[in-house]
Write a protein that holds these residues in place. Structure first.
Motif, PDB file in Angstrom:
ATOM      1  N   PRO A  46       0.793  -1.228   0.000  1.00 23.90           N
ATOM      2  CA  PRO A  46       0.000   0.000   0.000  1.00 23.90           C
ATOM      3  C   PRO A  46       0.825   1.278   0.000  1.00 23.90           C
ATOM      4  O   PRO A  46       0.252   2.370  -0.064  1.00 23.90           O
ATOM      5  CB  PRO A  46      -0.780  -0.120   1.312  1.00 23.90           C
ATOM      6  N   LEU A  47       2.161   1.166   0.086  1.00 25.87           N
ATOM      7  CA  LEU A  47       2.963   2.353   0.361  1.00 25.87           C
ATOM      8  C   LEU A  47       4.064   2.631  -0.650  1.00 25.87           C
ATOM      9  O   LEU A  47       4.363   3.792  -0.928  1.00 25.87           O
ATOM     10  CB  LEU A  47       3.607   2.212   1.759  1.00 25.87           C
ATOM     11  N   ILE A  48       4.695   1.597  -1.177  1.00 24.34           N
ATOM     12  CA  ILE A  48       5.919   1.783  -1.925  1.00 24.34           C
ATOM     13  C   ILE A  48       6.030   0.685  -2.981  1.00 24.34           C
ATOM     14  O   ILE A  48       5.453  -0.398  -2.830  1.00 24.34           O
ATOM     15  CB  ILE A  48       7.120   1.728  -0.958  1.00 24.34           C
ATOM     16  N   SER A  72      -1.855   4.934  -4.045  1.00 22.83           N
ATOM     17  CA  SER A  72      -0.892   5.853  -3.440  1.00 22.83           C
ATOM     18  C   SER A  72       0.545   5.505  -3.811  1.00 22.83           C
ATOM     19  O   SER A  72       1.411   6.376  -3.880  1.00 22.83           O
ATOM     20  CB  SER A  72      -1.039   5.852  -1.915  1.00 22.83           C
ATOM     21  N   VAL A  73       0.819   4.213  -4.067  1.00 17.64           N
ATOM     22  CA  VAL A  73       2.158   3.799  -4.490  1.00 17.64           C
ATOM     23  C   VAL A  73       2.524   4.481  -5.805  1.00 17.64           C
ATOM     24  O   VAL A  73       3.661   4.904  -6.011  1.00 17.64           O
ATOM     25  CB  VAL A  73       2.218   2.265  -4.659  1.00 17.64           C
ATOM     26  N   LEU A  74       1.544   4.604  -6.685  1.00 16.27           N
ATOM     27  CA  LEU A  74       1.780   5.157  -8.014  1.00 16.27           C
ATOM     28  C   LEU A  74       1.853   6.681  -8.004  1.00 16.27           C
ATOM     29  O   LEU A  74       2.492   7.279  -8.887  1.00 16.27           O
ATOM     30  CB  LEU A  74       0.663   4.713  -8.964  1.00 16.27           C
ATOM     31  N   ARG A  75       1.223   7.308  -7.035  1.00 18.04           N
ATOM     32  CA  ARG A  75       1.142   8.770  -7.007  1.00 18.04           C
ATOM     33  C   ARG A  75       2.130   9.420  -6.050  1.00 18.04           C
ATOM     34  O   ARG A  75       2.258  10.646  -6.024  1.00 18.04           O
ATOM     35  CB  ARG A  75      -0.281   9.208  -6.656  1.00 18.04           C
ATOM     36  N   THR A  76       2.821   8.634  -5.243  1.00 20.57           N
ATOM     37  CA  THR A  76       3.833   9.181  -4.336  1.00 20.57           C
ATOM     38  C   THR A  76       5.155   9.292  -5.081  1.00 20.57           C
ATOM     39  O   THR A  76       5.699   8.293  -5.550  1.00 20.57           O
ATOM     40  CB  THR A  76       4.007   8.287  -3.101  1.00 20.57           C
TER      41      THR A  76
END
Length: 301
Positions: free
Chosen positions: A123-125, A182-186
């Motif tokens: 979910p993060l990276i 969120s992985v793709l947009r961070t």
């Protein structure tokens, strides 16, 4: 992609089994037979055989160090073996990233090397197995601020070597991945690096052995609560149809890495992944979204 089921619960013997595999590969790499290595240790053949199969109840660190010396292992690999020997079996166990990084890396690589099927929720990276060199380097430069450029390069090279498990031509590991939006947009590094990273993910998702799906922000929390990143490793079956090793779940956090192999725990993670996967975009729309976001990064930089 198929999955094998376990039939019984038992306390984890993961450290013993990983140590056994580690020592067996070291012995074979050094060119020793079981009889030869056992003889040098003044053991019976069965003693070393049980150790290599993870069946030894009490592993003594000095015995492991003796084998490492016989096999000519370097300091890092010897430290990894010693760390495995000192792990105590139990329901679960922790392995700190910061204090035991060489042992942690060796453990993870050994775990990955035997896997046949891999399931990832992140979910993060971007998972390490999917990271480009620029993305990896940007992360490591922040997480390891004291590293030299040469040390950072070695970390990137290590990830590249690990990625061979899903990229190799012969029997690549079948992989299912769910990435949160969120992985793709961070942004990690810069927009140029993100554009290349997303294109890389999309390209990997087009391979026959890899399935990538995206969980959109609008999907909320499919299991009713946030989930930490986790990996499910399955090891296939032997010629008699018996599981080579129990399925193992690896869950990571800043404090350390936790491994689970009890049937009830593994099933909990499998059910969670299935629930999340049902809430994702299908494979093709996921890949289209990833490529669209890559183009946006290209335009906006």
């Amino acid at each position: 992609m198929t999955s094998g089921g376990e039939t019984t619960d038992s306390s984890t013997t993961l450290p013993r089994r990983q140590l056994g595999r580690f020592l067996r590969e070291a012995r074979e790499g050094a060119g020793f037979t079981v009889e030869q290595a056992a003889g040098l240790m003044e053991w019976n053949k069965s003693t070393l055989s049980r150790l290599e199969r993870g069946l030894t109840e009490k592993v003594r660190a000095r015995d492991v160090l003796g084998l490492c010396e016989i096999y000519g292992l370097d300091d890092d690999r010897t430290a990894a073996a010693k760390a495995l020997a000192e792990q105590k079996p139990g329901k679960s166990w922790w392995h700190a990233y910061v204090d035991l990084m060489p042992a942690q890396i060796n453990m993870l690589v050994r775990l990955e090397s035997g896997a046949r099927f891999l399931t990832i929720y992140q979910p993060l990276i971007v998972p390490g197995l999917f990271q480009t060199a620029d993305y990896s380097r940007a992360l490591d430069r922040t997480y390891f601020p004291g590293d030299s450029d040469a040390e950072l390069d070695r970390r990137v090279e290590l990830r590249a070597q690990r990625q061979n498990m899903i990229l190799r031509q012969r029997k690549p590991v079948e992989t299912k991945v769910v990435l949160h939006e969120s992985v793709l947009r961070t942004v990690v590094g810069n927009r140029r690096a993100m554009a290349a990273q997303l294109r890389h993910i999309a390209d990997l998702g087009a391979r026959e052995n890899i399935e990538v799906r995206v969980l959109l922000f609008g999907a909320g929390f499919p299991v009713g609560m946030p989930l930490t990143p986790f990996f499910i490793y399955q090891f296939g079956r032997d010629a008699r149809g018996k599981l080579v090793e129990p399925t193992i779940v690896f869950s990571e956090s800043l404090a350390g890495a936790m491994y689970f192999e009890r049937q009830s725990e593994v099933q909990l993670y499998r059910d969670a992944f299935d629930t999340v996967q049902r809430a994702t975009l299908d494979v093709r729309p996921s890949r289209d979204l990833i490529r669209e976001l890559a183009r946006e990064y290209d335009i906006e930089r």
